[in-house]
Design a protein around this motif. Structure first.
Motif, PDB file in Angstrom:
ATOM      1  N   GLY A  76       0.769  -1.225   0.000  1.00 31.95           N
ATOM      2  CA  GLY A  76       0.000   0.000   0.000  1.00 31.95           C
ATOM      3  C   GLY A  76       0.802   1.277   0.000  1.00 31.95           C
ATOM      4  N   HIS A  77       0.663   2.064  -1.078  1.00 25.42           N
ATOM      5  CA  HIS A  77       1.368   3.340  -1.167  1.00 25.42           C
ATOM      6  C   HIS A  77       0.439   4.516  -1.454  1.00 25.42           C
ATOM      7  CE1 HIS A  77       1.383   1.456  -5.213  1.00 25.42           C
ATOM      8  NE2 HIS A  77       1.102   2.683  -5.626  1.00 25.42           N
ATOM      9  N   GLU A  78      -0.875   4.278  -1.487  1.00 27.25           N
ATOM     10  CA  GLU A  78      -1.840   5.360  -1.707  1.00 27.25           C
ATOM     11  C   GLU A  78      -2.567   5.608  -0.390  1.00 27.25           C
ATOM     12  OE1 GLU A  78      -4.250   4.953  -5.186  1.00 27.25           O
ATOM     13  OE2 GLU A  78      -2.638   4.072  -6.371  1.00 27.25           O
ATOM     14  N   ILE A  79      -2.188   6.684   0.307  1.00 30.43           N
ATOM     15  CA  ILE A  79      -2.573   6.871   1.714  1.00 30.43           C
ATOM     16  C   ILE A  79      -3.139   8.277   1.931  1.00 30.43           C
ATOM     17  CG2 ILE A  79      -1.774   6.791   4.110  1.00 30.43           C
ATOM     18  CD1 ILE A  79       0.753   5.255   2.952  1.00 30.43           C
ATOM     19  N   THR A  80      -4.287   8.324   2.602  1.00 31.07           N
ATOM     20  CA  THR A  80      -4.868   9.579   3.082  1.00 31.07           C
ATOM     21  C   THR A  80      -5.284   9.351   4.523  1.00 31.07           C
ATOM     22  OG1 THR A  80      -5.725  10.024   0.861  1.00 31.07           O
ATOM     23  CG2 THR A  80      -6.650  11.323   2.660  1.00 31.07           C
ATOM     24  N   GLY A  81      -5.007  10.286   5.414  1.00 31.35           N
ATOM     25  CA  GLY A  81      -5.358  10.029   6.803  1.00 31.35           C
ATOM     26  C   GLY A  81      -5.222  11.220   7.714  1.00 31.35           C
ATOM     27  N   GLU A  82      -5.446  10.955   8.996  1.00 29.53           N
ATOM     28  CA  GLU A  82      -5.402  11.980  10.041  1.00 29.53           C
ATOM     29  C   GLU A  82      -4.139  11.799  10.878  1.00 29.53           C
ATOM     30  OE1 GLU A  82      -7.928  13.528  13.968  1.00 29.53           O
ATOM     31  OE2 GLU A  82      -8.669  11.854  12.746  1.00 29.53           O
ATOM     32  N   VAL A  83      -3.417  12.872  11.092  1.00 32.56           N
ATOM     33  CA  VAL A  83      -2.204  12.838  11.907  1.00 32.56           C
ATOM     34  C   VAL A  83      -2.602  12.692  13.375  1.00 32.56           C
ATOM     35  CG1 VAL A  83      -0.170  14.136  12.652  1.00 32.56           C
ATOM     36  CG2 VAL A  83      -0.910  14.224  10.245  1.00 32.56           C
ATOM     37  N   ILE A  84      -2.064  11.664  14.043  1.00 34.60           N
ATOM     38  CA  ILE A  84      -2.405  11.448  15.458  1.00 34.60           C
ATOM     39  C   ILE A  84      -1.182  11.534  16.369  1.00 34.60           C
ATOM     40  CG2 ILE A  84      -4.465  10.082  14.947  1.00 34.60           C
ATOM     41  CD1 ILE A  84      -2.824   7.554  15.589  1.00 34.60           C
ATOM     42  N   GLU A  85       0.020  11.593  15.786  1.00 33.47           N
ATOM     43  CA  GLU A  85       1.236  11.753  16.589  1.00 33.47           C
ATOM     44  C   GLU A  85       2.289  12.418  15.715  1.00 33.47           C
ATOM     45  OE1 GLU A  85       4.748   8.970  18.577  1.00 33.47           O
ATOM     46  OE2 GLU A  85       2.761   8.091  18.263  1.00 33.47           O
ATOM     47  N   THR A  86       3.029  13.348  16.300  1.00 27.85           N
ATOM     48  CA  THR A  86       4.092  14.030  15.550  1.00 27.85           C
ATOM     49  C   THR A  86       5.436  13.829  16.226  1.00 27.85           C
ATOM     50  OG1 THR A  86       3.755  16.106  16.750  1.00 27.85           O
ATOM     51  CG2 THR A  86       2.495  15.806  14.716  1.00 27.85           C
ATOM     52  N   GLY A  87       6.467  13.735  15.412  1.00 27.96           N
ATOM     53  CA  GLY A  87       7.812  13.592  15.934  1.00 27.96           C
ATOM     54  C   GLY A  87       8.358  14.899  16.497  1.00 27.96           C
ATOM     55  N   ARG A  88       9.430  14.794  17.239  1.00 24.00           N
ATOM     56  CA  ARG A  88      10.043  15.946  17.907  1.00 24.00           C
ATOM     57  C   ARG A  88      10.405  17.062  16.931  1.00 24.00           C
ATOM     58  NH1 ARG A  88      15.234  13.785  19.591  1.00 24.00           N
ATOM     59  NH2 ARG A  88      15.716  14.240  17.403  1.00 24.00           N
ATOM     60  N   ASP A  89      10.803  16.693  15.708  1.00 22.60           N
ATOM     61  CA  ASP A  89      11.303  17.683  14.760  1.00 22.60           C
ATOM     62  C   ASP A  89      10.243  18.178  13.777  1.00 22.60           C
ATOM     63  OD1 ASP A  89      13.780  17.333  15.942  1.00 22.60           O
ATOM     64  OD2 ASP A  89      14.369  15.756  14.520  1.00 22.60           O
ATOM     65  N   VAL A  90       8.996  17.786  13.981  1.00 23.33           N
ATOM     66  CA  VAL A  90       7.919  18.256  13.105  1.00 23.33           C
ATOM     67  C   VAL A  90       7.422  19.592  13.623  1.00 23.33           C
ATOM     68  CG1 VAL A  90       5.616  17.764  12.194  1.00 23.33           C
ATOM     69  CG2 VAL A  90       7.269  15.903  12.514  1.00 23.33           C
ATOM     70  N   GLU A  91       7.442  20.601  12.750  1.00 26.08           N
ATOM     71  CA  GLU A  91       7.140  21.968  13.190  1.00 26.08           C
ATOM     72  C   GLU A  91       5.771  22.460  12.729  1.00 26.08           C
ATOM     73  OE1 GLU A  91       9.252  26.417  13.025  1.00 26.08           O
ATOM     74  OE2 GLU A  91      10.190  24.692  12.026  1.00 26.08           O
ATOM     75  N   PHE A  92       5.350  22.101  11.512  1.00 23.42           N
ATOM     76  CA  PHE A  92       4.188  22.750  10.914  1.00 23.42           C
ATOM     77  C   PHE A  92       2.956  21.841  10.824  1.00 23.42           C
ATOM     78  CE2 PHE A  92       8.021  24.685   8.979  1.00 23.42           C
ATOM     79  CZ  PHE A  92       7.921  25.927   9.592  1.00 23.42           C
ATOM     80  N   ILE A  93       3.152  20.562  10.623  1.00 27.58           N
ATOM     81  CA  ILE A  93       2.036  19.617  10.623  1.00 27.58           C
ATOM     82  C   ILE A  93       1.618  19.355  12.064  1.00 27.58           C
ATOM     83  CG2 ILE A  93       1.378  17.227  10.133  1.00 27.58           C
ATOM     84  CD1 ILE A  93       1.401  18.905   7.644  1.00 27.58           C
ATOM     85  N   LYS A  94       0.297  19.354  12.333  1.00 23.69           N
ATOM     86  CA  LYS A  94      -0.203  19.227  13.696  1.00 23.69           C
ATOM     87  C   LYS A  94      -1.099  18.002  13.842  1.00 23.69           C
ATOM     88  CE  LYS A  94       1.644  23.253  14.619  1.00 23.69           C
ATOM     89  NZ  LYS A  94       2.918  23.315  15.402  1.00 23.69           N
ATOM     90  N   GLY A  96      -4.323  16.033  14.324  1.00 24.71           N
ATOM     91  CA  GLY A  96      -5.658  16.359  13.861  1.00 24.71           C
ATOM     92  C   GLY A  96      -5.723  16.786  12.408  1.00 24.71           C
ATOM     93  N   ASP A  97      -4.581  17.102  11.799  1.00 26.92           N
ATOM     94  CA  ASP A  97      -4.585  17.486  10.385  1.00 26.92           C
ATOM     95  C   ASP A  97      -5.000  16.303   9.523  1.00 26.92           C
ATOM     96  OD1 ASP A  97      -3.759  20.023  10.981  1.00 26.92           O
ATOM     97  OD2 ASP A  97      -1.662  19.720  10.377  1.00 26.92           O
TER      98      ASP A  97
END
Length: 404
Positions: A76-94, A96-97
């Motif tokens: 599977g390489h076709e993916i759409t979804g909701e962000v539920i956890e972000t890494g330490r270095d992620v600045e702009f994606i939140k 719930g996005d």
């Protein structure tokens, strides 16, 4: 720890839905993971709860046993979804996005990524430039036909939908942004489609239908789609394409002339790839058929967009040359006609934002064009079998029952 189920390749012709382990921000060892990628830390990544994930014709090549994919590979390489956890270095994606995940995995830092050639990122696959989720010889990034998946380089790669409610209303269209809509569009752009162009699309599978719809969006005057399966051609006709049935009528040039009055088109798109068949009632597999036929029917000076997949190794091929990716292509014909060939995977990020806007503003109806059909995760094995039979559907897996 939360559970996570995914679609797993088991052996030629067989996939299953199994527990695969909940993802974290490290690329762990597993089937198909390149040893040089094992233990790779991804604090720049996120965990995505998958809302939709699609079955792709490229997946089918592996499931048919036409690659060296190992048993246990999560597809599977076709993916759409909701962000539920972000890494330490992620600045702009939140958290719930709601996001679209390009199938190309790209770091955003290398020379190629900086030139928008994200399909040939230099830093994500130790074997060669370019990578994708859940695909053989692509570095081993775990596939997204699952409930949850890890996505690296989130700030660079992810396309955030501006309004979640609006996005969910259009989700069957937006799910196509991860691969087939940009891939079809790239095929049309690469072929030089513009206002008034006459266009031939080889193959009425989902990518071929996406290419045909894209050619219409770009202003083509006539789009002709060729295939061996009448059900697929009927789907192409449903949104205004002309069609040619190459099982019933083997001479492509004659059929083109019946439609256009001349036996050639301005540009052509190969949406079939290396498992191509010859034309006619009793034709067998002949992997160079499409490439040679589109050179025949494309005008001198025309362009050929080739989003159809070709491989460096095909263990299921009938002859030794094809097993090594060597095809009997009439390159001299292409040279004589001064054709331009554009090959390779699609740089999704070059197109996905513009195509999102076309969807959200009612200018593109890609779900209708490809006949998007929703199934559950548990129904995925049956979906693979049905798709392999040539059905005119694009299967969209809904792992959590999120769709209305």
């Amino acid at each position: 720890m939360m559970a996570n189920k995914g679609v797993v390749y088991k052996e030629p012709g067989v996939v299953g839905v199994e527990e695969i382990g909940y993802p974290d921000l490290v690329l762990r060892d597993g089937p198909g993971v390149n040893p040089l990628n094992v233990g790779r830390k991804c604090e720049h990544g996120v965990i995505v709860k998958v809302v939709t994930t699609n079955i792709c014709g490229s997946d089918q090549h592996m499931v048919r046993g036409r690659t060296t994919a190992p048993s246990g590979l999560v597809l599977g390489h076709e993916i759409t979804g909701e962000v539920i956890e972000t890494g330490r270095d992620v600045e702009f994606i939140k958290k719930g996005d709601l996001v679209s995940v390009p199938f190309n995995i790209a770091c955003g830092r290398c020379r190629n990524c900086k030139q928008q050639d994200t399909h040939i990122c230099e830093n994500v696959n130790p074997d060669r430039p370019g990578s994708a989720y859940g695909y053989v010889d692509m570095g081993g990034w775990v596939g997204g036909q699952s409930e949850y998946v890890m996505v690296p380089y989130a700030d660079f790669q992810l396309l955030k939908f501006p309004d979640k409610d609006q996005a969910m209303d259009k989700i069957l269209d937006l799910t196509m942004l991860s691969d087939i809509f940009p891939t079809g569009y790239h095929g049309a752009v690469s072929a030089g489609v513009k206002t008034g162009s006459t266009v031939y699309v080889a193959g009425a599978g989902p990518v071929g239908l996406a290419a045909a719809h894209s050619a219409q969006l770009l202003g083509a005057s006539v789009v002709i789609v060729g295939d061996l399966i009448e059900e697929r051609l009927e789907q192409a006709r449903s949104f205004g394409c002309e069609t040619v049935n190459l099982r019933e009528h083997a001479n492509l040039e004659e059929q083109i002339e019946q439609i256009l009055g001349v036996p050639e088109v301005d540009c052509a798109i190969d949406a079939v790839g290396f498992e191509a068949s010859g034309h006619g009632q009793n034709a067998e597999e002949a992997p160079a058929t499409v490439l040679n036929s589109i050179m025949d029917i494309t005008r001198a000076g025309g362009r050929l967009g080739i989003p159809g997949l070709y491989v460096t190794g095909d263990p299921g091929a009938k002859d030794k040359d094809a097993q090594e990716g060597a095809l009997k292509i009439r390159f001299g014909l292409g040279f004589a006609k001064a054709h331009t060939f554009v090959t390779g995977q699609t740089p999704v990020m070059k197109y996905h934002r513009d195509l999102m806007q076309a969807i959200l503003n009612g200018k593109a109806q890609i779900a209708k064009a490809v006949n998007a059909t929703v199934i559950s995760l548990e129904e995925a094995p049956a979906g693979y079998k049905e798709f392999d039979g040539g059905v005119a559907k694009k299967f969209v897996i809904d792992p959590h029952g999120s769709l209305k």
